[in-house]
Design a protein around this motif. Structure first.
Motif, PDB file in Angstrom:
ATOM      1  N   ILE A 245       0.833  -1.203   0.000  1.00  0.00           N
ATOM      2  CA  ILE A 245       0.000   0.000   0.000  1.00  0.00           C
ATOM      3  C   ILE A 245       0.868   1.253   0.000  1.00  0.00           C
ATOM      4  O   ILE A 245       0.617   2.206  -0.725  1.00  0.00           O
ATOM      5  N   GLY A 246       1.917   1.245   0.808  1.00  0.00           N
ATOM      6  CA  GLY A 246       2.754   2.438   0.935  1.00  0.00           C
ATOM      7  C   GLY A 246       3.635   2.670  -0.277  1.00  0.00           C
ATOM      8  O   GLY A 246       4.043   3.787  -0.551  1.00  0.00           O
ATOM      9  N   GLY A 247       3.930   1.625  -1.003  1.00  0.00           N
ATOM     10  CA  GLY A 247       4.858   1.759  -2.122  1.00  0.00           C
ATOM     11  C   GLY A 247       6.199   1.176  -1.721  1.00  0.00           C
ATOM     12  O   GLY A 247       6.825   1.653  -0.785  1.00  0.00           O
ATOM     13  N   GLY A 253       5.840   6.273   2.709  1.00  0.00           N
ATOM     14  CA  GLY A 253       4.667   5.463   2.398  1.00  0.00           C
ATOM     15  C   GLY A 253       4.504   4.323   3.393  1.00  0.00           C
ATOM     16  O   GLY A 253       3.403   4.027   3.857  1.00  0.00           O
ATOM     17  N   ALA A 257       1.205   3.966   5.688  1.00  0.00           N
ATOM     18  CA  ALA A 257       0.395   2.764   5.510  1.00  0.00           C
ATOM     19  C   ALA A 257       0.367   1.937   6.789  1.00  0.00           C
ATOM     20  O   ALA A 257      -0.662   1.347   7.136  1.00  0.00           O
ATOM     21  N   VAL A 288      -5.427  -1.337  -4.282  1.00  0.00           N
ATOM     22  CA  VAL A 288      -4.216  -0.553  -4.575  1.00  0.00           C
ATOM     23  C   VAL A 288      -3.491  -1.148  -5.776  1.00  0.00           C
ATOM     24  O   VAL A 288      -3.048  -0.432  -6.676  1.00  0.00           O
ATOM     25  N   ARG A 292      -3.438   1.575  -8.371  1.00  0.00           N
ATOM     26  CA  ARG A 292      -2.200   2.313  -8.190  1.00  0.00           C
ATOM     27  C   ARG A 292      -1.081   1.342  -7.830  1.00  0.00           C
ATOM     28  O   ARG A 292      -0.618   1.274  -6.684  1.00  0.00           O
ATOM     29  N   GLY A 295       1.851   1.733  -5.468  1.00  0.00           N
ATOM     30  CA  GLY A 295       1.623   2.078  -4.069  1.00  0.00           C
ATOM     31  C   GLY A 295       1.285   3.553  -3.943  1.00  0.00           C
ATOM     32  O   GLY A 295       1.447   4.333  -4.884  1.00  0.00           O
ATOM     33  N   LEU A 296       0.809   3.931  -2.762  1.00  0.00           N
ATOM     34  CA  LEU A 296       0.356   5.318  -2.592  1.00  0.00           C
ATOM     35  C   LEU A 296       1.503   6.302  -2.746  1.00  0.00           C
ATOM     36  O   LEU A 296       1.351   7.380  -3.288  1.00  0.00           O
ATOM     37  N   PHE A 297       2.693   5.942  -2.272  1.00  0.00           N
ATOM     38  CA  PHE A 297       3.794   6.894  -2.287  1.00  0.00           C
ATOM     39  C   PHE A 297       4.993   6.395  -3.097  1.00  0.00           C
ATOM     40  O   PHE A 297       6.039   7.011  -3.100  1.00  0.00           O
TER      41      PHE A 297
END
Lengths: 302, 232
Positions: A245-247, A253, A257, A288, A292, A295-297
């Motif tokens: 999720i965080g990348g 991230g 996350a 995710v 994406r 990841g988010l970041f």
């Protein structure tokens, strides 16, 4: 009981989980970021940290705090050393081939797990917290009587300790020579070597460091949670969830996350069931990955 | 001083260098010329220990480099400016130079020297390398290599895609290094850039050394250049 206090308690437990999860996931993220190795054995390093903490604490006599401090030092060092030698013995010889290292770390998972079973036995072991004062939550004090209206000083300590360690890791990565060398290796292995960086040593060190972080967070949580040889599964699953999720490779991230997943895991577990919490977290990962994938970041693949 | 003798290099099963030999003396600018895929970049990578040589030897002042671990080679004083610059993109200008300084434990004095050579980098000091212009990135790649205070400098197409003012700046730096007795091995596509600064030219084709000439002789006689590079 009112919703307010219950929610507050759930959030506190969630924060403890999030803090420990952030540390564990950071180790996984660092290993992937620098070495591009997906370490399936990461949860077992967590488990080893907890088992060694129990072993150390139960063999050092005296006040529980002495055993705890001993475990806090010995467990990460020992687990880090085990991981570094696993890197040298196995991963290095596979030339860090992505597919091969996944299979190899799955093998390592079982070796460590069964090794722990043989060494420490199948029984879940408790470690006494170094201190464990009951802290009433002032907001509700006196207004209600029940199991849920207090936390313990140890839980607050876990949160504070995790934040301190995260800050220290961030300083290490951004301000020290070792951090510079690790980041250079992460960004471009070949060029790093062309500037005198011993890439293989950096890899062994990173793998050991990532495992040591997992062990450290296990030592922190074991007075709350107990240690047994099968406990590595959950931290592994949650770390992967957080890191995806965080990348992958993104420190920021990973932290955000971890906070998100740790908190929601705590709150949903209290109000519904832990299983639902895992279902939702895994669903978020799927979403995710669909919408994406970096990841988010995370940065887009170059 | 730098002596490459009969090295053979492979990518997997494909042989990319065959019995490659060359020498570079102190204060000399040696240029490698040849078409794309001829093995120029691989020759530099072999010297750096990035591509292992299966046979043959590479030695600097009599000390064997080909038997050293890859990361030990730059510590002997070999600076490398790779093709496409290969900066640490997410790190700052300062950190990129710092990596160069760490190679041989150089300090403040070297940092000042390098920044004086490329004052533009001082203005961009805290910026991330990826935010620099192409010319500035090339300066940074040179600065990073010079931060190890090299005795031998390997330059892989340093002027690729740069504007003329930048090319002449890099040229000036290379010429000033020659005066400081640095041996430079230059891989370059632009014939005019080569002929104006090189001392000697080695022609490479299909991973083999085919010919060698003094740059001064090539100015009047372009036959070799036509033969191995195929442009005027």
């Amino acid at each position: 009981m009112d919703l307010g206090p219950q929610l507050m308690l759930a959030s506190l437990d969630g924060a403890v989980g999030a803090a420990v999860l952030a540390l564990t996931a950071l180790g996984l993220s660092l290993v992937f970021g620098v070495m591009r190795v997906v370490n399936v054995a990461h949860g077992e390093f967590f488990m080893l940290g907890a088992m060694i903490a129990w072993f150390v604490a139960s063999n050092i006599g005296g006040h529980p705090a002495i055993g705890f401090v001993g475990a806090l030092i010995i467990a990460p060092l020992l687990v880090g050393a085990i991981a570094a030698s696993a890197d040298w013995l196995i991963l290095k010889r596979l030339d860090y081939e992505p597919e091969a290292t996944i299979v190899a770390t799955i093998g390592l998972l079982y070796i460590l797990q069964q090794g722990a079973l043989v060494t420490f036995g199948p029984v879940a072991q408790a470690v006494e917290a170094p201190f464990n004062h009951r802290i009433e939550i002032p907001w509700f004090e006196g207004s209600n009587v029940g199991w849920g209206l207090f936390t313990t000083s140890y839980k607050l300590f876990v949160i504070a300790a995790a934040i301190t360690i995260l800050l220290a890791v961030w300083l290490l990565l951004s301000r020290t020579k070792m951090g510079l060398v690790m980041r250079a290796t992460q960004l471009d292995r070949e060029t790093a070597q062309a500037f005198g960086i011993p890439v293989e040593k950096v890899y062994a060190l990173t793998f050991g460091f990532g495992a040591a972080l997992a062990a450290l967070s296990a030592v922190l949580i074991v007075p709350i949670q107990q240690a047994d040889y099968l406990m590595g599964g959950d931290p592994l699953l949650l770390s992967f969830i957080v890191v995806i999720i965080g990348g992958l490779g993104s420190l920021r991230g990973t932290l955000i996350a971890a906070l998100l997943i740790g908190m929601s895991d705590g709150i949903i577990s209290v109000f519904f069931t832990p299983t639902l919490a895992k279902i939702i977290a895994t669903l978020v990962v799927a979403m995710v990955l669909v919408f994406r994938p970096q990841g988010l970041f995370g940065a887009k693949a170059q | 001083m730098l002596e490459v003798k009969g090295i053979n290099c492979f990518y997997g099963d494909v042989q990319v260098l065959r019995d490659m030999s060359l020498t570079a003396q102190q204060g000399e600018i040696l240029c490698l010329l040849g078409r794309n895929g001829a093995g120029k970049t691989t020759t530099l990578k072999a010297i750096m220990g990035i591509v292992p040589a299966r046979s043959g030897s590479i030695a600097l002042n009599g000390e064997s480099l080909s038997t050293l671990a890859g990361h030990e080679v730059p510590k002997r004083g070999i600076g490398y400016v790779p093709q496409g610059r290969r900066l640490f993109a997410e790190m700052t200008v300062a950190e990129n130079i710092e990596v160069g300084l760490l190679t041989r434990g150089k300090g403040e004095e070297t940092r000042e020297k390098v920044l004086t050579l490329f004052p533009r980098l001082r203005d961009r000091y805290r910026q991330r390398a990826e935010t620099l212009s192409g010319g500035e990135q090339q300066m940074l790649a040179m600065a990073r290599a010079l931060a190890i205070e090299p005795n031998v400098l390997l330059l892989d197409e340093p002027t690729e895609g740069l504007q003329p003012s930048m090319i002449s700046l890099i040229r000036d730096v290379v010429v000033s290094l020659k005066e400081q007795n640095v041996a430079t091995i230059l891989v370059e596509q632009r014939i005019d850039a080569v002929l104006s600064i090189a001392d000697r030219v080695v022609f490479i084709e299909n991973g083999e050394r085919r010919d060698e000439a003094l740059a001064a002789d090539l100015k009047d006689n372009l036959d070799l250049i036509h033969k191995y590079v195929g442009v005027s």
